[in-house]
Write an enzyme that holds these catalytic residues in place. Structure first.
Site, PDB file in Angstrom:
ATOM      1  N   ARG A 167       2.492   5.608  -2.108  1.00  0.00           N
ATOM      2  CA  ARG A 167       1.632   4.195  -2.019  1.00  0.00           C
ATOM      3  C   ARG A 167       0.412   4.075  -2.963  1.00  0.00           C
ATOM      4  O   ARG A 167      -0.598   3.363  -2.617  1.00  0.00           O
ATOM      5  CB  ARG A 167       1.082   3.788  -0.609  1.00  0.00           C
ATOM      6  CG  ARG A 167       2.279   3.806   0.572  1.00  0.00           C
ATOM      7  CD  ARG A 167       3.258   2.318   0.081  1.00  0.00           C
ATOM      8  NE  ARG A 167       4.199   2.337   1.289  1.00  0.00           N
ATOM      9  CZ  ARG A 167       5.381   2.708   1.383  1.00  0.00           C
ATOM     10  NH1 ARG A 167       5.701   3.715   0.473  1.00  0.00           N
ATOM     11  NH2 ARG A 167       6.131   2.585   2.478  1.00  0.00           N
ATOM     12  N   CYS A 214       3.964  -3.487   6.281  1.00  0.00           N
ATOM     13  CA  CYS A 214       2.941  -2.622   7.055  1.00  0.00           C
ATOM     14  C   CYS A 214       1.587  -2.686   6.643  1.00  0.00           C
ATOM     15  O   CYS A 214       0.983  -2.634   5.688  1.00  0.00           O
ATOM     16  CB  CYS A 214       3.629  -0.975   6.831  1.00  0.00           C
ATOM     17  SG  CYS A 214       5.124  -0.749   7.383  1.00  0.00           S
TER      18      CYS A 214
HETATM   19  P1  FAD Z   1       0.575  -8.271  -4.158  1.00  0.00           P
HETATM   20  O1  FAD Z   1       0.899  -8.433  -2.921  1.00  0.00           O
HETATM   21  O2  FAD Z   1       0.722  -9.756  -5.067  1.00  0.00           O
HETATM   22  O3  FAD Z   1      -0.482  -7.554  -4.640  1.00  0.00           O
HETATM   23  C1  FAD Z   1      -0.802  -6.323  -4.190  1.00  0.00           C
HETATM   24  C2  FAD Z   1      -1.745  -5.660  -5.092  1.00  0.00           C
HETATM   25  O4  FAD Z   1      -1.061  -5.306  -6.265  1.00  0.00           O
HETATM   26  C3  FAD Z   1      -2.820  -6.366  -5.367  1.00  0.00           C
HETATM   27  O5  FAD Z   1      -4.114  -5.450  -5.761  1.00  0.00           O
HETATM   28  C4  FAD Z   1      -2.745  -6.768  -6.719  1.00  0.00           C
HETATM   29  O6  FAD Z   1      -3.928  -7.171  -7.580  1.00  0.00           O
HETATM   30  C5  FAD Z   1      -1.639  -5.790  -7.481  1.00  0.00           C
HETATM   31  N1  FAD Z   1      -0.996  -6.249  -8.653  1.00  0.00           N
HETATM   32  C6  FAD Z   1       0.145  -7.275  -8.330  1.00  0.00           C
HETATM   33  N2  FAD Z   1       0.706  -7.254  -9.528  1.00  0.00           N
HETATM   34  C7  FAD Z   1       0.046  -6.501 -10.287  1.00  0.00           C
HETATM   35  C8  FAD Z   1       0.380  -6.178 -11.835  1.00  0.00           C
HETATM   36  N3  FAD Z   1       1.333  -6.780 -12.569  1.00  0.00           N
HETATM   37  N4  FAD Z   1      -0.417  -5.399 -12.375  1.00  0.00           N
HETATM   38  C9  FAD Z   1      -1.467  -4.771 -11.536  1.00  0.00           C
HETATM   39  N5  FAD Z   1      -1.614  -4.734 -10.232  1.00  0.00           N
HETATM   40  C10 FAD Z   1      -1.096  -5.889  -9.789  1.00  0.00           C
HETATM   41  N6  FAD Z   1       5.968  -1.699   0.614  1.00  0.00           N
HETATM   42  C11 FAD Z   1       6.352  -0.399   0.491  1.00  0.00           C
HETATM   43  O7  FAD Z   1       5.748   0.297  -0.236  1.00  0.00           O
HETATM   44  N7  FAD Z   1       7.595  -0.098   0.955  1.00  0.00           N
HETATM   45  C12 FAD Z   1       8.169  -0.964   1.889  1.00  0.00           C
HETATM   46  O8  FAD Z   1       9.171  -0.553   2.546  1.00  0.00           O
HETATM   47  C13 FAD Z   1       7.814  -2.275   2.060  1.00  0.00           C
HETATM   48  N8  FAD Z   1       8.443  -3.175   2.720  1.00  0.00           N
HETATM   49  C14 FAD Z   1       7.831  -4.302   3.032  1.00  0.00           C
HETATM   50  C15 FAD Z   1       8.616  -5.563   3.629  1.00  0.00           C
HETATM   51  C16 FAD Z   1       8.037  -6.892   3.746  1.00  0.00           C
HETATM   52  C17 FAD Z   1       8.775  -7.811   4.684  1.00  0.00           C
HETATM   53  C18 FAD Z   1       6.936  -7.112   3.087  1.00  0.00           C
HETATM   54  C19 FAD Z   1       6.590  -8.615   3.376  1.00  0.00           C
HETATM   55  C20 FAD Z   1       6.321  -6.245   2.431  1.00  0.00           C
HETATM   56  C21 FAD Z   1       6.610  -4.889   2.253  1.00  0.00           C
HETATM   57  N9  FAD Z   1       5.832  -3.875   1.532  1.00  0.00           N
HETATM   58  C22 FAD Z   1       6.632  -2.746   1.508  1.00  0.00           C
HETATM   59  C23 FAD Z   1       4.535  -4.341   1.000  1.00  0.00           C
HETATM   60  C24 FAD Z   1       4.713  -4.736  -0.375  1.00  0.00           C
HETATM   61  O9  FAD Z   1       5.820  -5.200  -0.538  1.00  0.00           O
HETATM   62  C25 FAD Z   1       4.056  -3.741  -1.278  1.00  0.00           C
HETATM   63  O10 FAD Z   1       3.123  -3.579  -1.069  1.00  0.00           O
HETATM   64  C26 FAD Z   1       4.196  -4.444  -2.800  1.00  0.00           C
HETATM   65  O11 FAD Z   1       4.264  -3.169  -3.764  1.00  0.00           O
HETATM   66  C27 FAD Z   1       3.530  -5.431  -3.173  1.00  0.00           C
HETATM   67  O12 FAD Z   1       3.738  -6.022  -4.541  1.00  0.00           O
HETATM   68  P2  FAD Z   1       3.379  -7.393  -4.830  1.00  0.00           P
HETATM   69  O13 FAD Z   1       4.097  -7.731  -6.254  1.00  0.00           O
HETATM   70  O14 FAD Z   1       3.848  -8.490  -3.651  1.00  0.00           O
HETATM   71  O15 FAD Z   1       1.966  -7.349  -4.994  1.00  0.00           O
HETATM   72  N1  EPU Z   2       7.971   3.732  15.609  1.00  0.00           N
HETATM   73  C1  EPU Z   2       7.548   3.523  16.933  1.00  0.00           C
HETATM   74  N2  EPU Z   2       7.070   2.288  17.241  1.00  0.00           N
HETATM   75  C2  EPU Z   2       6.755   1.216  16.598  1.00  0.00           C
HETATM   76  C3  EPU Z   2       7.382   1.423  15.198  1.00  0.00           C
HETATM   77  C4  EPU Z   2       7.779   2.878  14.840  1.00  0.00           C
HETATM   78  O1  EPU Z   2       7.597   4.477  17.829  1.00  0.00           O
HETATM   79  O2  EPU Z   2       6.333   0.294  16.591  1.00  0.00           O
HETATM   80  C5  EPU Z   2       8.619   5.046  15.386  1.00  0.00           C
HETATM   81  C6  EPU Z   2      10.227   4.889  15.137  1.00  0.00           C
HETATM   82  O3  EPU Z   2      10.746   5.087  16.393  1.00  0.00           O
HETATM   83  C7  EPU Z   2      10.523   5.934  14.124  1.00  0.00           C
HETATM   84  C8  EPU Z   2       8.966   6.190  13.483  1.00  0.00           C
HETATM   85  O4  EPU Z   2       8.224   5.699  14.356  1.00  0.00           O
HETATM   86  O5  EPU Z   2      10.563   7.114  14.991  1.00  0.00           O
HETATM   87  C9  EPU Z   2       9.063   5.869  11.895  1.00  0.00           C
HETATM   88  O6  EPU Z   2       9.308   4.429  11.886  1.00  0.00           O
HETATM   89  P1  EPU Z   2       9.999   3.628  10.830  1.00  0.00           P
HETATM   90  O7  EPU Z   2      11.410   4.502  10.411  1.00  0.00           O
HETATM   91  O8  EPU Z   2      10.224   2.117  10.986  1.00  0.00           O
HETATM   92  O9  EPU Z   2       9.295   4.064   9.563  1.00  0.00           O
HETATM   93  P2  EPU Z   2       7.815   3.877   9.075  1.00  0.00           P
HETATM   94  O10 EPU Z   2       7.260   5.051   8.829  1.00  0.00           O
HETATM   95  O11 EPU Z   2       7.095   2.874  10.267  1.00  0.00           O
HETATM   96  C10 EPU Z   2       7.749   3.410   6.588  1.00  0.00           C
HETATM   97  C11 EPU Z   2       7.100   2.549   5.524  1.00  0.00           C
HETATM   98  C12 EPU Z   2       8.052   1.060   5.452  1.00  0.00           C
HETATM   99  C13 EPU Z   2       9.309   1.530   4.983  1.00  0.00           C
HETATM  100  C14 EPU Z   2      10.091   2.194   5.978  1.00  0.00           C
HETATM  101  C15 EPU Z   2      11.555   2.532   5.757  1.00  0.00           C
HETATM  102  C16 EPU Z   2       4.802   3.450   5.713  1.00  0.00           C
HETATM  103  C17 EPU Z   2       3.444   2.946   6.119  1.00  0.00           C
HETATM  104  N3  EPU Z   2       5.949   2.513   6.172  1.00  0.00           N
HETATM  105  O12 EPU Z   2       7.925   2.856   7.792  1.00  0.00           O
HETATM  106  O13 EPU Z   2       7.184   0.715   4.357  1.00  0.00           O
HETATM  107  O14 EPU Z   2       9.951   0.209   4.993  1.00  0.00           O
HETATM  108  O15 EPU Z   2       9.311   3.338   6.454  1.00  0.00           O
HETATM  109  O16 EPU Z   2      11.566   3.440   4.771  1.00  0.00           O
HETATM  110  O17 EPU Z   2       4.904   3.999   4.808  1.00  0.00           O
HETATM  111  C18 EPU Z   2       5.417  -0.622   3.856  1.00  0.00           C
HETATM  112  O18 EPU Z   2       4.691   0.047   3.334  1.00  0.00           O
HETATM  113  O19 EPU Z   2       4.828  -2.002   4.142  1.00  0.00           O
HETATM  114  C19 EPU Z   2       6.726  -0.794   4.535  1.00  0.00           C
HETATM  115  C20 EPU Z   2       7.215  -1.580   5.317  1.00  0.00           C
END
Ligand code: FAD
Ligand code: EPU
Length: 288
Positions: A167, A214
């Site tokens: 991240r 998250c």
């Molecule tokens: P924004 O939210 O618009 O901005 C975030 C940051 O990035 C800000 O500091 C912004 O200035 C900067 N930024 C945006 N565009 C640029 C650019 N072109 N150049 C430089 N900086 C920039 N994240 C994960 O890592 N894994 C996941 O599995 C995951 N699952 C998600 C699921 C859901 C339903 C949601 C809502 C979010 C999830 N996220 C996840 C979080 C999010 O999608 C990521 O952090 C993503 O990288 C944010 O990108 P964005 O384009 O929306 O950036």
């Molecule tokens: N768990 C709980 N309680 C909860 C949530 C999770 O006990 O409320 C336990 C689950 O049962 C599991 C473990 O925690 O044993 C891990 O949970 P999960 O598989 O949901 O993954 P996570 O580590 O919570 C990460 C990323 C997600 C990404 C998923 C799938 C981070 C902070 N989160 O979640 O990324 O989508 O793995 O790969 O690294 C994001 O970064 O915004 C994000 C959504």
């Protein structure tokens, strides 16, 4: 009127965030590198898909740059000069390109390396900035080079020049990812689809409501509990502050029940910090 004809509009940022929260700002809809250079000539912030943002109810004073037009399009033609026997290197992919649509195209072409990021509702630039990913893959697994823009100029770097990790891209704050070239590998559409399905299945426990994903990063270094599990064990699922709630489905997600404010979300973040015994690092970006 701007020198380069950029469209500028004052709008609530709640329209541009997946949480649906955020006050007004002056938004610069930037389509070309010339327009981008003009946009960075005064204090700015760069907006991607708004999927990791908690924007203050008062909005932000800086201009907010949104990449669109050609800077939100992807040239996926392999570059014959840069591609090798094993690696397919694409043309430029704009930082404003929506990641989900890009992954769909790559799947159709049978091109692999980024499918583990399926389900992330980001733009390419924002996903690169965070090195967004899942346990099935991250953005830096499929990058060849990045073009970065600042008020000082434009530079192109390769991933090995950046100190990237979980991240974190290592890109200094304020540098804008204007375009990237992808580094992909030949596979087949069904194989890419199978890996996408696997990564998507891991999301089944995530809420489908308005959220910025998250809230906290998973603590690294020690094999152990993730942030979601820690918040869950503190008994905080379902906790509400105004119209924001810690999701009963996954404790590391804060959701907007309808009409939540940034202050409501900050209230929940404070409760989590107070009640979880392990220090957690915020994953959300807070504006300002
Ligand atoms: P924004 O939210 O618009 O901005 C975030 C940051 O990035 C800000 O500091 C912004 O200035 C900067 N930024 C945006 N565009 C640029 C650019 N072109 N150049 C430089 N900086 C920039 N994240 C994960 O890592 N894994 C996941 O599995 C995951 N699952 C998600 C699921 C859901 C339903 C949601 C809502 C979010 C999830 N996220 C996840 C979080 C999010 O999608 C990521 O952090 C993503 O990288 C944010 O990108 P964005 O384009 O929306 O950036
Ligand atoms: N768990 C709980 N309680 C909860 C949530 C999770 O006990 O409320 C336990 C689950 O049962 C599991 C473990 O925690 O044993 C891990 O949970 P999960 O598989 O949901 O993954 P996570 O580590 O919570 C990460 C990323 C997600 C990404 C998923 C799938 C981070 C902070 N989160 O979640 O990324 O989508 O793995 O790969 O690294 C994001 O970064 O915004 C994000 C959504």
């Amino acid at each position: 009127m701007t020198q380069t004809g950029v469209r500028v509009e004052r709008q609530p940022l709640s329209r541009y965030t997946t949480l649906g929260v955020g006050g007004e700002a002056e938004i610069w809809f930037v389509e070309t590198l010339d327009q981008l250079r003009e946009a960075v000539s005064a204090p700015y912030r760069i907006l991607g898909g708004g999927s990791n943002l908690v924007v203050a109810d008062e909005g932000v004073p800086e201009r907010v740059i949104r990449l669109c037009g050609p800077l939100a399009k992807a040239d996926l033609e392999p570059d014959p000069q840069l591609s090798t026997a094993g690696d397919i290197v694409t043309g430029w992919v704009g930082g404003g390109t929506p990641l989900p649509g890009l992954l769909r195209k790559l799947q159709g072409l049978g091109l692999s390396n980024l499918e583990g990021t399926v389900g992330i509702p980001a733009q390419v630039g924002g996903a690169v900035w965070m090195n967004a990913g899942t346990r099935f893959g991250e953005m830096f697994g499929g990058l060849h080079s990045l073009e970065l823009v600042t008020p000082q100029g434009t530079r192109t770097v390769t991933p090995d020049e950046l100190d990237w990790g979980y991240r974190n891209s290592g890109i200094p704050r304020g540098e804008i990812v204007s375009r990237v070239r992808l580094r992909l590998r030949a596979s087949t559409p069904p194989d890419v689809q199978a890996r996408m399905t696997l990564a998507d299945d891991a999301r089944k426990g995530q809420p489908k409501m308005k959220t910025p994903g998250c809230a906290f990063k998973n603590p690294q270094g020690v094999a152990g509990k993730g942030a979601g599990r820690l918040i869950d064990e503190a008994g905080l699922k379902g906790t509400r502050c105004g119209q924001a709630m810690i999701s009963p489905e996954h404790a590391n997600f804060i959701v907007n029940l309808g009409g939540a404010t940034a202050a409501d979300v900050h209230g929940l973040l404070d409760i989590i910090r107070r009640q979880v015994p392990v220090p957690l690092e915020l994953e959300y970006e807070l504006w300002p």
